[in-house]
Design an enzyme around this catalytic site. Structure first.
Site, mmCIF file in Angstrom:
data_model
loop_
_atom_site.group_PDB
_atom_site.id
_atom_site.type_symbol
_atom_site.label_atom_id
_atom_site.label_comp_id
_atom_site.label_asym_id
_atom_site.label_seq_id
_atom_site.Cartn_x
_atom_site.Cartn_y
_atom_site.Cartn_z
ATOM 1 N N ASP A 35 25.087 17.036 17.189
ATOM 2 C CA ASP A 35 24.566 18.388 17.429
ATOM 3 C C ASP A 35 25.351 19.419 16.628
ATOM 4 O O ASP A 35 26.536 19.237 16.367
ATOM 5 C CB ASP A 35 24.659 18.683 18.938
ATOM 6 C CG ASP A 35 23.821 19.880 19.335
ATOM 7 O OD1 ASP A 35 22.953 20.298 18.540
ATOM 8 O OD2 ASP A 35 24.035 20.401 20.437
ATOM 9 N N HIS A 52 21.237 20.144 8.351
ATOM 10 C CA HIS A 52 20.797 18.748 8.503
ATOM 11 C C HIS A 52 21.218 17.935 7.262
ATOM 12 O O HIS A 52 21.680 16.808 7.390
ATOM 13 C CB HIS A 52 19.280 18.673 8.682
ATOM 14 C CG HIS A 52 18.809 19.324 9.958
ATOM 15 N ND1 HIS A 52 19.435 19.119 11.165
ATOM 16 C CD2 HIS A 52 17.771 20.174 10.216
ATOM 17 C CE1 HIS A 52 18.817 19.812 12.116
ATOM 18 N NE2 HIS A 52 17.814 20.467 11.562
ATOM 19 N N LEU A 146 27.901 -4.955 12.981
ATOM 20 C CA LEU A 146 27.539 -3.761 13.761
ATOM 21 C C LEU A 146 26.024 -3.638 13.903
ATOM 22 O O LEU A 146 25.286 -3.788 12.926
ATOM 23 C CB LEU A 146 28.070 -2.509 13.040
ATOM 24 C CG LEU A 146 27.646 -1.165 13.654
ATOM 25 C CD1 LEU A 146 28.423 -0.887 14.934
ATOM 26 C CD2 LEU A 146 27.859 -0.022 12.661
HETATM 27 C C1 FPP Z 1 20.875 18.564 16.175
HETATM 28 O O1 FPP Z 1 21.426 19.738 15.617
HETATM 29 C C2 FPP Z 1 20.560 17.613 15.119
HETATM 30 C C3 FPP Z 1 19.324 17.067 14.906
HETATM 31 C C4 FPP Z 1 18.157 17.374 15.741
HETATM 32 C C5 FPP Z 1 19.067 16.142 13.780
HETATM 33 C C6 FPP Z 1 20.149 15.190 13.424
HETATM 34 C C7 FPP Z 1 19.964 14.815 12.009
HETATM 35 C C8 FPP Z 1 20.950 14.528 11.133
HETATM 36 C C9 FPP Z 1 22.354 14.435 11.526
HETATM 37 C C10 FPP Z 1 20.655 14.314 9.697
HETATM 38 C C11 FPP Z 1 20.050 13.046 9.255
HETATM 39 C C12 FPP Z 1 20.162 11.869 10.145
HETATM 40 C C13 FPP Z 1 20.075 10.592 9.704
HETATM 41 C C14 FPP Z 1 20.106 9.472 10.687
HETATM 42 C C15 FPP Z 1 19.981 10.230 8.302
HETATM 43 P P1 FPP Z 1 20.662 21.119 15.840
HETATM 44 O O2 FPP Z 1 19.711 21.317 14.726
HETATM 45 O O3 FPP Z 1 20.022 21.149 17.177
HETATM 46 O O4 FPP Z 1 21.845 22.143 15.763
HETATM 47 P P2 FPP Z 1 21.966 23.547 16.534
HETATM 48 O O5 FPP Z 1 22.058 23.221 18.001
HETATM 49 O O6 FPP Z 1 23.231 24.123 15.988
HETATM 50 O O7 FPP Z 1 20.749 24.340 16.192
#
Ligand code: FPP
Length: 278
Positions: A35, A52, A146
């Site tokens: 997150d 992201h 893994l």
């Molecule tokens: C939450 O942060 C994150 C996500 C919903 C997406 C996670 C994706 C990645 C880490 C990138 C790619 C992943 C892979 C497996 C290749 P948020 O957007 O909710 O952050 P915020 O709470 O600060 O808005």
């Protein structure tokens, strides 16, 4: 563990941290709620999708470190069933990043004996995303190191509902519906993580104190590690710190610590969950 130490610069901060880990007490299954990508981008006056994009590198390093440590399962929360509420452009960027990750990392996963699995309702994904995911899963299915579970279009409640329905279908096909009863082992056998260890450690970045519908069944006795670090800044050092913090926890699973239980000679009162010994 040795594979990680061999990879690190002797005397470096990460090497010192890794040296302090007890190889015999590493978590068998780690889940990560990645997150804070949006906040990371906002704080740099960048569009959310830049967060992201920056989140892919910690995915790579966490997977690599877990594999080198000999962890059995790692589950990363990449996209929840609720994330469809986000703007289309952001959702499409997430699919592009997933495909990019799979293309870039597949050889690394294969070479490092990592078995990729997708958990969640992946049948709802766009055909080209699904195809690349299926191909990557198939290419690594013989690996026995893994297990990397990518939780995609995943929800913990949805998973439990799907498990119960799968068990019901199985009983119906076997003509055993009349006598069918659900118990914990029935649900466990039909979860997307069936056969894998229960979660030992749940890491959440960005400081939010929430579970967010992640692995609801599997986290029953997981240790929680919440860090204020935003996911794009979650580097190997912090992962190792989370493992050290985990090893300092006193895990009792509802019982008592050895010391508090006296000399250990006493019989437990209970033999099975919910059933007192007679
Ligand atoms: C939450 O942060 C994150 C996500 C919903 C997406 C996670 C994706 C990645 C880490 C990138 C790619 C992943 C892979 C497996 C290749 P948020 O957007 O909710 O952050 P915020 O709470 O600060 O808005």
């Amino acid at each position: 563990m040795q594979a990680l130490l061999d990879h690190l610069q002797p005397g470096s901060a990460d090497w010192v941290l890794a040296q302090s880990l007890d190889a015999g007490r590493l978590p068998r299954h780690i889940g990560v709620i990645m997150d804070g990508n949006g906040r990371w981008a906002n704080s740099r006056h960048l569009p959310r999708v830049a967060g992201h994009r920056a989140g892919v590198e910690p995915v790579r390093s966490t997977v690599e470190t877990a594999a080198r440590l000999g962890i059995r399962s790692l589950t990363l929360y990449a996209f929840s069933v609720e994330n469809w509420k986000r703007p289309r452009a952001e959702v499409e960027t997430l699919w592009r990043l997933l495909r990019h990750y799979l293309r870039r990392e597949l050889d690394h996963l294969v070479d490092n004996n990592i078995q990729l699995r997708a958990i969640g309702r992946v049948e709802a994904l766009a055909p080209q995303v699904r195809r690349e995911l299926d191909q990557a899963v198939a290419a690594t299915e013989r690996n026995d190191g893994l297990v990397l579970n990518l939780a995609i279009n995943y929800g913990g409640r949805t998973e439990i509902v799907d498990a119960v329905n799968a068990a019901l279908d199985e009983a119906r096909r076997a003509g055993e519906l009349d006598d069918f009863r659900v118990d914990e082992s029935v649900i466990e056998r039909h979860l997307s993580t069936a056969g894998q260890p229960e979660l030992d450690l749940l890491i959440r970045t960005s400081g939010e104190m929430r579970i967010s519908n992640f692995l609801l069944w599997q986290i029953a006795y997981a240790e929680l590690y919440v860090t204020g670090t935003l996911w794009p800044d979650f580097h190997r050092t912090e992962f190792l710190e989370a493992l050290l913090a985990y090893q300092k926890r006193d895990r009792r699973f509802g019982g008592l610590r050895n010391a508090a239980a006296g000399n250990g000679a006493e019989e437990p009162c209970m033999v099975e969950a919910g059933l007192p010994a007679r």
